[in-house]
Design a protein around this motif. Structure first.
Motif, PDB file in Angstrom:
ATOM      1  N   LYS A 608       0.807  -1.212   0.000  1.00  0.00           N
ATOM      2  CA  LYS A 608       0.000   0.000   0.000  1.00  0.00           C
ATOM      3  C   LYS A 608       0.847   1.272   0.000  1.00  0.00           C
ATOM      4  CE  LYS A 608      -3.614   2.531   2.430  1.00  0.00           C
ATOM      5  NZ  LYS A 608      -4.331   2.736   3.689  1.00  0.00           N
ATOM      6  N   GLU A 609       1.887   1.291   0.848  1.00  0.00           N
ATOM      7  CA  GLU A 609       2.640   2.546   0.933  1.00  0.00           C
ATOM      8  C   GLU A 609       3.456   2.840  -0.325  1.00  0.00           C
ATOM      9  OE1 GLU A 609       2.793  -0.016   3.082  1.00  0.00           O
ATOM     10  OE2 GLU A 609       4.781  -0.216   3.995  1.00  0.00           O
ATOM     11  N   ALA A 800       1.878  10.898   2.625  1.00  0.00           N
ATOM     12  CA  ALA A 800       2.028  10.429   4.003  1.00  0.00           C
ATOM     13  C   ALA A 800       0.821   9.593   4.425  1.00  0.00           C
ATOM     14  CB  ALA A 800       2.195  11.617   4.936  1.00  0.00           C
ATOM     15  N   ALA A 801      -0.359   9.979   3.936  1.00  0.00           N
ATOM     16  CA  ALA A 801      -1.591   9.304   4.354  1.00  0.00           C
ATOM     17  C   ALA A 801      -1.619   7.839   3.929  1.00  0.00           C
ATOM     18  CB  ALA A 801      -2.794  10.039   3.794  1.00  0.00           C
ATOM     19  N   TRP A 802      -0.753   7.436   3.028  1.00  0.00           N
ATOM     20  CA  TRP A 802      -0.761   6.049   2.553  1.00  0.00           C
ATOM     21  C   TRP A 802       0.159   5.152   3.377  1.00  0.00           C
ATOM     22  CZ3 TRP A 802      -3.869   4.370  -1.516  1.00  0.00           C
ATOM     23  CH2 TRP A 802      -4.617   5.394  -2.117  1.00  0.00           C
ATOM     24  N   ALA A 803       0.984   5.770   4.180  1.00  0.00           N
ATOM     25  CA  ALA A 803       1.935   4.997   4.972  1.00  0.00           C
ATOM     26  C   ALA A 803       1.344   4.773   6.369  1.00  0.00           C
ATOM     27  CB  ALA A 803       3.246   5.766   5.072  1.00  0.00           C
ATOM     28  N   PRO A 804       1.933   3.882   7.156  1.00  0.00           N
ATOM     29  CA  PRO A 804       1.450   3.726   8.534  1.00  0.00           C
ATOM     30  C   PRO A 804       1.531   5.049   9.273  1.00  0.00           C
ATOM     31  CG  PRO A 804       2.990   1.972   7.982  1.00  0.00           C
ATOM     32  CD  PRO A 804       3.028   2.947   6.842  1.00  0.00           C
TER      33      PRO A 804
END
Ligand SMILES: Cc1cc2nc3c(=O)[nH]c(=O)nc-3n(C[C@H](O)[C@H](O)[C@H](O)COP(=O)(O)OP(=O)(O)OC[C@H]3O[C@@H](n4cnc5c(N)ncnc54)[C@H](O)[C@@H]3O)c2cc1C
Ligand code: SF4
Ligand code: FES
Lengths: 814, 115
Positions: A608-609, A800-804
């Motif tokens: 995902k990230e 940033a919203a795609w990372a943990p």
């Protein structure tokens, strides 16, 4: 006995009440000195809003005047702020003097929280806490045409907004959350409130992230993150409060979020007490006066050496905006073992929500009809067992009495003149008459009386009348509700969204009487689609109401990784694109690269990230999302047609590319796949697609409603036309008709089977005016939705919203 | 005088999680999903569906529930228990929100990594 010296810091509502009790319980016990930072004594702070709106004056809300202080020999030191407590020497210190104490009472209240953004120190930016703030607002409002921006859509912010509006200002409320007063209200009730405020001329902007306050020497405007700018002569910040604990912290008293006090209101220093919003008791903070008054009673007892203990009570609040009735009490958060009962009467603008736990009422929110508020509050406070009146509880006390509590019996007991359908003014007698006349199903009653044919919220009642009248002879209707959140079927909801111009999910839920506060995984995606299809320009797509694939613009795989499929227009690609795909596969360690059935390439197993970076790389090579994950246009499969094939009759590849470039990005009730074959040999397998074109010498045969999934079905001939332009126009109109009419998750073949091919033909082939109107509406929608979602999410600020949110693997390892 | 217990960790801002959405926190014992409900409550549960390990953080959040994105199992965020006909549960972790920051109690995690 020596008279002891009591020093009080803060001349507000809580300390005022302590003094009242003290002088009553044991007059003369203390020699009192009262410090107040404000240049005035105790007044009823909660009535500042009527002062702001002009409904009251300051004189009306004074609690203790000079005469009262004199009568009780209070030494008033108003306008004098205490800056330090010296516990060793037992003195308090201000800029002017040191004052000794035997007992000290801290009642410093709260400090308004000012968001730390650029421009917050500009003149014209103010909190809403005391009379000076109120006077500043009144002064600003006296200039004609003055504009105010209120930041914060909670109780305080809305009272400020309403007051300023009544004073004639242009008012905008900016609220960070998705709906107003989210702590008390669910989205649907928040929507009602917003409508009420907008009717009063207050503009409400939810989901507003304030970025900066702009101005040169004085506030001039407020800038939001999304670039919106609101001009402003004043900015009122009402985003929250914090216990005013600074002097206590400096004196090394025990302070957490507030000054920690015991049940006796004593701080960690036995000679220092604290009451009011500045304290923390049992981990809890306080923001309403009722518990503060209880604290005051206890503090007075402690000061006179009597035993007493503070026990926080349930609280209730009312929004003090004239003409808007909103009442809330108790605890109304959702939670384990809690149930809610929601009642909505859209025609009267009434909303009630009760929260139950173990047969007790623990919370209530009432909007529009607050007459029963105190009755509910009583049930909460007394912890009354409500098991016996559960079914009818929400209707209030007048419904209880000795009468039966069975809703069926209640309907049976209704007199013939009782109104059942508010929209169409149909009473019970009319319905029983219709039933006697042979209308024994819901539809028949609807046809004959019009009951439940408009907003549909009375459907349940009409069915109960049928059941009561017919007894066992009544076979409950077979209308399948959309989901357990509503009794309405998909078709009803679609129709009502259009006819009643419902343009948001909260609007639908409120006006159509949804039974849950924010829907479920089944209705939310459907509503989101219906709304964006019907109101492309007004409705804001709700990402959180989409399934994971559409939310993340990639297909989730069973191990939680994603697959990425770039668009290949008409199945045509190039060396450059293939190279970029190969590079991306290497760079992001893609475990599998696969050719799909839709003539493109699937990169499977992406983390995902990594998605945004990978998209950016593919974008750089000119590729966009293939929407291989969407209920929307997927692929247009083509053959090579006249370009290369010796059998080709038309340019099937060219037509496919044109169609794909026109239709991509559009959302549809279910996925849509197209095919274009250059001759009846049909190499593109067009005759089992949702829409398939087979080219012939004389032109184009357009087939629709094919299927090649769990169901396999050949297309049916929609039309035969001679030009490419007509082909494109008819296909566009067909897809728009499908978007406007079908229920969510019906593929075109299912939908056409329901409405009948002849109707579809009549609409999109024979009636050219309707066809053109459909195409026009499609174009309007595409002006919003024909854009690449990858580009949007690949922007650096989105990544940033795609990372943990956080990575604790490192910390835990130490 | 009092100090917050050391197991509480500041994870990020409340506004980093979309309303009715979730974000993931990576830990040695697997990912934890932090949910933010429509009422601004924050819940933390293990990000592994008890059915077949689906990433719960990607589910649709409604009320204080989440629906697993893979096969629609519905879980209660507060208790971590599956609802309806389904059985199963996931571990929950205490959270609290203060001044717009989210705090996670990592006590359970520490126990796990110690084990
Ligand atoms: C506009 C508005 C509407 C409200 N509406 C409601 C409502 O409808 N219902 C409800 O229950 N509550 C309402 N409240 C909240 C209610 O007013 C407060 O809960 C209550 O006033 C708190 O009382 P307090 O004595 O703790 O603090 P305050 O009343 O704020 O008094 C504290 C005083 O201490 C002074 N002070 C602070 N530090 C120092 C210092 N170092 N030295 C000297 N003096 C100091 C401050 O200037 C202030 O005057 C409302 C508040 C506002 C602002
Ligand atoms: S469908 Fe006809 S035109 Fe197209 S490739 Fe096959 S044979 Fe050639
Ligand atoms: S993995 Fe969650 S429902 Fe199957």
């Amino acid at each position: 006995m020596m008279v002891q010296k009591l020093v009080v810091i803060g001349a507000g509502m809580a300390s005022g009440r302590v003094l009242e009790h003290l002088f009553e319980d044991m007059p003369g016990a203390y020699d009192v000195t009262l410090f107040g930072a404000e240049p005035r004594g105790n007044y009823n702070r909660i009535m500042l809003s009527p002062v702001l709106s002009g409904e009251k004056t300051y004189e009306d809300i004074v609690t203790h005047d000079a005469g009262w202080y004199a009568a009780h020999h209070v030494t008033c030191r108003f306008g004098e702020t205490i800056t330090k407590i010296d516990r060793a020497r037992k003195v308090v210190i201000s800029a002017k003097a040191e004052t000794p104490y035997d007992k000290l009472l801290i009642a410093t209240g709260s400090a308004p929280f000012m968001i730390p953004i650029a421009g917050r120190d500009l003149p014209g930016v103010m909190p809403y806490r005391d009379l000076d703030d109120t006077n500043a607002m009144v002064a600003a409002a006296s200039r004609p045409g003055a504009r105010a921006v209120v930041i914060g859509g909670g109780l305080l912010g809305l009272e400020a907004a309403a007051g300023l509006r009544l004073r004639g200002m242009e008012v905008v409320v900016l609220h960070l959350m998705g709906h107003l007063m989210e702590r008390q209200l669910d989205p649907a009730a928040g929507y009602l409130l917003q409508k009420d405020l907008e009717r009063r001329g207050i503009k409400v902007h939810c989901k507003a992230q304030t970025k900066a306050i702009l101005g040169n020497g004085h506030v001039e405007a407020v800038l939001l993150d999304d670039g919106t700018i609101y001009d402003a002569d004043i900015v009122v910040m009402a985003v929250g409060i914090r216990p005013e604990t600074r002097i206590a912290t400096d004196a090394h008293l025990e302070v957490e979020r507030g000054i920690v006090v015991s049940d006796q209101m004593v701080t960690s220093d036995p000679d220092i007490l604290a009451v009011g919003e500045c304290v923390q008791h049992n981990g809890q903070l306080f923001g309403l006066v009722a518990p503060l008054y209880d604290m005051a009673k206890v503090a007075a007892k402690t000061l006179t050496a009597e035993a007493a203990a503070f026990r926080p009570q349930q609280t209730s609040t009312k929004l003090k905006v004239t003409g808007v009735d909103l009442f809330s009490a108790g605890d109304f958060a959702e939670g384990d073992g809690r149930e809610e009962i929601v009642f909505r009467d859209p025609s009267r603008g009434v909303y009630k929500r009760l929260v139950l736990q173990d047969n007790r009422l623990i919370g209530a929110v009432i909007y529009g009809d607050t007459a029963d508020g105190n009755w509910f509050f009583g049930l909460i406070k007394d912890q009354t067992n409500i098991a016996d009146m559960r079914e009818t509880l929400i209707f209030g006390p007048s419904y209880q009495g000795g009468a039966s509590t069975d809703p069926m019996a209640a309907v049976a007991a209704l007199p013939p003149e009782a109104e059942i359908c508010g929209c169409n003014g149909v009473c019970k007698g009319k319905i029983t008459e219709a039933i006697a006349g042979g209308a024994i199903t819901l539809d028949a009653v609807r046809a004959k009386t019009k009951a439940s044919s408009s907003c549909g919220t009375c459907t349940g009642l009409v069915e109960q009348v049928l059941a009561v009248t017919l007894g066992d002879a009544y076979a409950a209707s077979t209308v399948k509700p959309m989901c357990p959140c509503t009794d309405l079927a998909h078709e009803d909801v679609r129709r009502l969204i259009k006819t009643r111009a419902l343009k948001s999910i909260p609007a639908v839920m409120q006006e159509l009487g949804w039974k849950t506060s924010c829907g479920c995984h089944s209705c939310r995606p459907a509503l989101n689609f219906y709304l964006l299809a019907d109101w492309p320009l007004e409705y804001q797509d709700d990402r959180q109401s989409r399934f994971v694939n559409e939310r993340n613009h990639a297909n989730i795989q069973k191990d939680g990784t994603y697959s990425v499929v770039p668009r290949m227009w008409g199945g045509v690609t190039s060396a450059r694109e293939l190279r970029a795909i190969a590079d991306a596969a290497d760079k992001y360690d893609v475990p599998m690269v696969k050719v799909t059935g839709g003539q493109r390439i699937d990169l499977l197993g992406v983390k995902k990230e990594d998605l945004p970076a990978m998209w950016a790389d593919l974008n750089a090579a000119g590729m966009v999302s293939g929407h291989a994950y969407s209920k929307g246009l997927r692929t247009v499969k083509t053959c090579v047609g006249t370009e290369f094939c010796r059998f080709g009759t038309q340019d099937s590849t060219g037509l496919g590319i044109k169609l794909e470039k026109l239709l991509w990005g559009s959302w549809t009730p279910h996925k849509v796949k197209l095919g274009v074959s250059g001759c009846p040999r049909n190499c593109a397998e067009a005759t089992c697609k949702d829409v398939g074109v087979v080219c012939v010498d004389s032109g184009y045969e357009i087939g629709v409603a094919g299927a090649a999934g769990m169901e396999v079905k050949a297309t049916e001939l929609l039309a035969k036309v001679t030009t490419e332009a007509e082909t494109i126009e008819i296909i566009t109109a067909f897809i728009q008709l499908y978007r406007e009419n079908a229920r969510y998750l019906d593929r075109p073949w299912k939908w056409v089977a329901k409405v009948g091919l002849p109707w579809v033909q009549a609409t999109v082939v024979e009636d050219s005016a309707t066809r053109r109107a459909l195409v026009e509406r499609f174009d309007v929608s595409q002006s919003v939705y024909r854009k690449d979602p990858w580009t949007e999410h690949a922007r650096p600020e989105e990544r940033a919203a795609w990372a943990p949110l956080a990575d604790l693997t490192l910390e835990a390892a130490e | 005088m009092t100090q917050a217990p050391s197991s509480w960790i500041d994870i990020g801002a409340l506004s980093d999680i979309p309303l009715r959405g979730a974000r993931v926190v990576r830990t040695q014992g697997g990912c934890i999903a932090l949910f933010r409900t429509v009422g601004d409550q924050v819940f933390a549960i293990d990000d592994r569906c008890p059915h077949k390990g689906g990433p719960l953080s990607e589910g649709i959040v409604h009320g204080t529930r989440v629906t697993c994105p893979l096969h629609n199992l519905v879980l209660d965020l507060e208790t971590g228990l599956a609802l309806g006909e389904d059985a199963g549960s996931v571990a929950t972790h205490p959270t609290r929100v203060e001044d717009g920051r989210i705090w996670l109690d990592a006590a359970l995690l520490e126990k796990r990594s110690a084990a």
